[in-house]
Write a protein that holds these residues in place. Structure first.
Motif, PDB file in Angstrom:
ATOM      1  N   GLY A 193       0.810  -1.269   0.051  1.00 15.43           N
ATOM      2  CA  GLY A 193      -0.095   0.041   0.013  1.00 15.43           C
ATOM      3  C   GLY A 193       0.849   1.541   0.024  1.00 15.43           C
ATOM      4  N   VAL A 194       0.645   2.103  -0.943  1.00 12.19           N
ATOM      5  CA  VAL A 194       1.642   3.274  -0.879  1.00 12.19           C
ATOM      6  C   VAL A 194       0.633   4.482  -0.959  1.00 12.19           C
ATOM      7  CG1 VAL A 194       3.062   4.775  -2.571  1.00 12.19           C
ATOM      8  CG2 VAL A 194       3.125   2.425  -2.686  1.00 12.19           C
ATOM      9  N   PRO A 195       0.762   5.559   0.219  1.00  9.39           N
ATOM     10  CA  PRO A 195      -0.203   6.622   0.444  1.00  9.39           C
ATOM     11  C   PRO A 195       0.139   7.680  -0.480  1.00  9.39           C
ATOM     12  CG  PRO A 195       1.605   6.665   1.919  1.00  9.39           C
ATOM     13  CD  PRO A 195       1.817   5.306   1.102  1.00  9.39           C
ATOM     14  N   ASN A 196      -0.788   8.688  -0.555  1.00 10.94           N
ATOM     15  CA  ASN A 196      -0.414   9.922  -1.107  1.00 10.94           C
ATOM     16  C   ASN A 196       0.414  10.373  -0.347  1.00 10.94           C
ATOM     17  OD1 ASN A 196      -0.744  12.729  -1.617  1.00 10.94           O
ATOM     18  ND2 ASN A 196      -2.434  12.387  -3.068  1.00 10.94           N
ATOM     19  N   ARG A 197       1.736  11.139  -0.651  1.00 13.76           N
ATOM     20  CA  ARG A 197       2.880  11.770   0.076  1.00 13.76           C
ATOM     21  C   ARG A 197       2.322  12.979   0.661  1.00 13.76           C
ATOM     22  NH1 ARG A 197       7.154   8.059  -0.114  1.00 13.76           N
ATOM     23  NH2 ARG A 197       6.642   6.453  -1.770  1.00 13.76           N
ATOM     24  N   TYR A 198       1.250  13.694   0.282  1.00 12.38           N
ATOM     25  CA  TYR A 198       1.034  14.801   0.713  1.00 12.38           C
ATOM     26  C   TYR A 198      -0.241  15.006   1.416  1.00 12.38           C
ATOM     27  CZ  TYR A 198       3.944  15.777  -3.205  1.00 12.38           C
ATOM     28  OH  TYR A 198       5.227  15.679  -4.136  1.00 12.38           O
TER      29      TYR A 198
ATOM     30  N   THR B 222      -0.638  11.102   6.061  1.00 12.83           N
ATOM     31  CA  THR B 222       0.745  10.801   5.668  1.00 12.83           C
ATOM     32  C   THR B 222       1.526  11.417   6.731  1.00 12.83           C
ATOM     33  OG1 THR B 222       0.049   9.739   3.589  1.00 12.83           O
ATOM     34  CG2 THR B 222       2.505  10.552   4.082  1.00 12.83           C
ATOM     35  N   LYS B 223       1.417  12.838   6.656  1.00 13.55           N
ATOM     36  CA  LYS B 223       2.111  13.594   7.440  1.00 13.55           C
ATOM     37  C   LYS B 223       2.189  13.697   8.855  1.00 13.55           C
ATOM     38  CE  LYS B 223       1.977  17.577   3.962  1.00 13.55           C
ATOM     39  NZ  LYS B 223       1.141  18.925   3.808  1.00 13.55           N
ATOM     40  N   GLU B 224       1.024  13.050   9.341  1.00 11.09           N
ATOM     41  CA  GLU B 224       0.892  12.674  10.796  1.00 11.09           C
ATOM     42  C   GLU B 224       1.659  11.281  11.167  1.00 11.09           C
ATOM     43  OE1 GLU B 224      -3.078  12.785  11.344  1.00 11.09           O
ATOM     44  OE2 GLU B 224      -3.465  14.651  11.131  1.00 11.09           O
ATOM     45  N   GLY B 225       1.990  10.730  10.453  1.00 11.57           N
ATOM     46  CA  GLY B 225       2.685   9.528  10.396  1.00 11.57           C
ATOM     47  C   GLY B 225       1.875   8.428  10.351  1.00 11.57           C
ATOM     48  N   ARG B 226       0.538   8.494   9.952  1.00  9.08           N
ATOM     49  CA  ARG B 226      -0.225   7.395  10.107  1.00  9.08           C
ATOM     50  C   ARG B 226      -0.730   7.053   8.498  1.00  9.08           C
ATOM     51  NH1 ARG B 226      -4.619   8.730  14.322  1.00  9.08           N
ATOM     52  NH2 ARG B 226      -5.055   6.684  14.570  1.00  9.08           N
ATOM     53  N   TYR B 227       0.232   6.860   7.772  1.00  6.57           N
ATOM     54  CA  TYR B 227      -0.243   6.588   6.437  1.00  6.57           C
ATOM     55  C   TYR B 227      -1.069   5.592   5.915  1.00  6.57           C
ATOM     56  CZ  TYR B 227       3.487   3.027   6.020  1.00  6.57           C
ATOM     57  OH  TYR B 227       4.387   2.071   6.296  1.00  6.57           O
TER      58      TYR B 227
ATOM     59  N   GLY C  18      -9.584   0.809  17.344  1.00  2.00           N
ATOM     60  CA  GLY C  18      -9.726   0.136  16.019  1.00  2.00           C
ATOM     61  C   GLY C  18      -8.170  -0.044  15.220  1.00  2.00           C
ATOM     62  N   CYS C  19      -8.430  -0.864  14.510  1.00  2.00           N
ATOM     63  CA  CYS C  19      -6.723  -1.377  13.887  1.00  2.00           C
ATOM     64  C   CYS C  19      -7.037  -1.571  12.356  1.00  2.00           C
ATOM     65  CB  CYS C  19      -6.331  -2.725  14.664  1.00  2.00           C
ATOM     66  SG  CYS C  19      -4.788  -3.272  14.082  1.00  2.00           S
ATOM     67  N   PHE C  20      -6.253  -0.846  11.680  1.00  2.95           N
ATOM     68  CA  PHE C  20      -6.350  -1.029  10.156  1.00  2.95           C
ATOM     69  C   PHE C  20      -4.935  -1.237   9.569  1.00  2.95           C
ATOM     70  CE2 PHE C  20      -7.060   1.147   5.995  1.00  2.95           C
ATOM     71  CZ  PHE C  20      -7.980   0.162   5.542  1.00  2.95           C
ATOM     72  N   ARG C  21      -4.752  -2.265   9.020  1.00  4.08           N
ATOM     73  CA  ARG C  21      -3.701  -2.756   8.176  1.00  4.08           C
ATOM     74  C   ARG C  21      -2.416  -2.491   8.958  1.00  4.08           C
ATOM     75  NH1 ARG C  21      -5.433  -0.148   2.694  1.00  4.08           N
ATOM     76  NH2 ARG C  21      -6.727  -1.590   1.919  1.00  4.08           N
ATOM     77  N   TYR C  22      -1.422  -1.602   8.630  1.00  3.55           N
ATOM     78  CA  TYR C  22      -0.179  -1.414   9.209  1.00  3.55           C
ATOM     79  C   TYR C  22       0.581  -0.040   8.791  1.00  3.55           C
ATOM     80  CZ  TYR C  22       0.044  -4.220   5.102  1.00  3.55           C
ATOM     81  OH  TYR C  22      -0.195  -4.661   3.896  1.00  3.55           O
ATOM     82  N   SER C  23       1.557   0.263   9.628  1.00  3.44           N
ATOM     83  CA  SER C  23       2.100   1.708   9.198  1.00  3.44           C
ATOM     84  C   SER C  23       3.512   1.730   9.342  1.00  3.44           C
ATOM     85  CB  SER C  23       1.365   2.715  10.056  1.00  3.44           C
ATOM     86  OG  SER C  23       1.669   4.123   9.482  1.00  3.44           O
TER      87      SER C  23
END
Length: 371
Positions: free
Chosen positions: A112-117, A121-126, A312-317
């Motif tokens: 999974g690749v997030p939007n870098r902006y 993502t900036k909060e560290g929870r991509y 809650g838990c969603f995927r991984y970071s």
């Protein structure tokens, strides 16, 4: 001798030429229709991108859901899609700016690749990024191909001794790592895992690796509970025909009259959610991993009256994939124990059908190849 060498070189050249004529892919064309197709070989256009020859891929429940139903929630299959997102492989080409890996490295691929902006993502929870491009989630193609492109920073190198199959298992293991980090599991914790399916087993195994002194697995199938002994179980309990309160009472007895510091709910079943709240100690934590119905009923008084945390838990970071690889490499989590079946790449369609027909005995099926 010289002629033989020339013939061998020519044979290798021809073989390489043929191998570059297509990118074999396992494609879900529509519900119930999986085929092997030739797709274009991907070209590196981003200087931080890497081309990987896929070596092993695990079948995930989401793949099965798309195959059988054509959608999961808002993600609907509207066009043919390449399946797979639990993969490992070998780096065969790198972009001009790549520094993290080199050609020949063996890697696990975070899919999974997030939007870098995005703010997330900036909060560290991509993992919460609303614009996440996640493999094999419509309309994004997956990893069950001969060659796959990934950004270099979403690859984790596999140490010597960690197989490609183990590398493919890093994806579900990362869910367990993320859940344990959210819960703050540490030495001496009493942990309960409700649901001993794949994610439950791995979550419990990570809890033991993080230092939990007690890990109680609860399920309604004895074969799953037997398998839990390979994933850090200190106690197992079959909760068939018990009410939520009865289940909570039995688990408390297993824990020497104490409630759990941390509960991981991995089934999504209403009764288990209710029981999880009841078995969590005052001030304790329950992490909801299992995906059940969109709406459920439970006693909110358990949450507020105990001043407990419900997370809650969603995927991984960030860091979860890296730490999952470390757990495998160190031998603290044995993901090989979860691999129950293997199929060749060209038999992928049969593999999906087998998983559906033998759901009770399959834990993890690995598709090997094609590269």
């Amino acid at each position: 001798m010289k002629d033989q060498i020339i013939k061998t070189v020519i044979k290798d050249i021809i073989k390489d030429s043929i191998s570059q004529t297509g990118n074999s892919a396992i494609v879900l064309r529509k519900v119930g229709d999986i085929v092997v197709e030739q797709r274009p070989i991907p070209i590196i256009e981003d200087s931080h991108c890497v081309k990987i020859a896929i070596k092993a891929t695990g079948i995930c429940g989401s793949d099965i859901h798309y195959y059988r139903n054509g959608g999961i929630g808002k993600y609907i299959l509207k066009a043919p899609m390449v399946l797979g997102h639990e993969s490992s492989g070998q780096v065969v080409e790198i972009g001009n700016a790549v520094t993290r890996v080199k050609v020949g490295d063996r890697v696990a691929i975070e899919p999974g690749v997030p939007n870098r902006y995005s703010d997330e993502t900036k909060e560290g929870r991509y993992n919460l990024c609303p614009h996440m491009a996640f493999a094999a989630t419509p309309p994004i193609d997956g990893t069950l191909v001969k060659y796959y492109l990934s950004p270099e920073d979403f690859l984790v190198k596999l140490p010597d001794g960690v197989s490609y199959e183990e590398g493919a298992c890093v994806e579900p293991l990362s869910v367990g790592v993320h859940a344990n980090k959210l819960a703050g599991v540490h030495f001496g914790n009493r942990v309960v895992v409700l649901g001993a399916g794949l994610v439950g087993l791995l979550t419990g195994a990570v809890a033991r690796a993080f230092g939990a002194s007690d890990v109680v697995f609860v399920d309604v199938f004895d074969n799953r509970l037997d398998r839990a002994k390979d994933f850090g179980a200190t106690h197992t309990f079959n909760a068939s025909k018990l009410s939520a309160q009865e289940l909570a009472d039995e688990v408390k007895e297993l824990l020497g009259g104490q409630n759990a510091d941390i509960v991981f709910e991995c089934s999504g079943a209403d009764a288990c959610i209710d029981a999880g709240l009841k078995v969590t100690k005052a001030g304790g934590t329950m992490v909801q991993i299992g995906m059940g119905k969109n709406y459920t009923s439970f006693s909110i008084a358990e949450v507020s009256g105990k001043e407990m945390k419900l997370i809650g838990c969603f995927r991984y970071s960030f860091g979860d994939y890296r730490d999952a690889v470390k757990l495998v490499a160190s031998g603290k989590v044995n993901v090989k124990a979860m691999i129950t079946h293997r199929f060749k790449f060209e038999d992928a369609g049969k593999a999906y059908d087998f998983n559906i027909a033998h759901v009770g005995e399959v834990v993890k099926t690995i598709i090997t190849g094609p590269a």
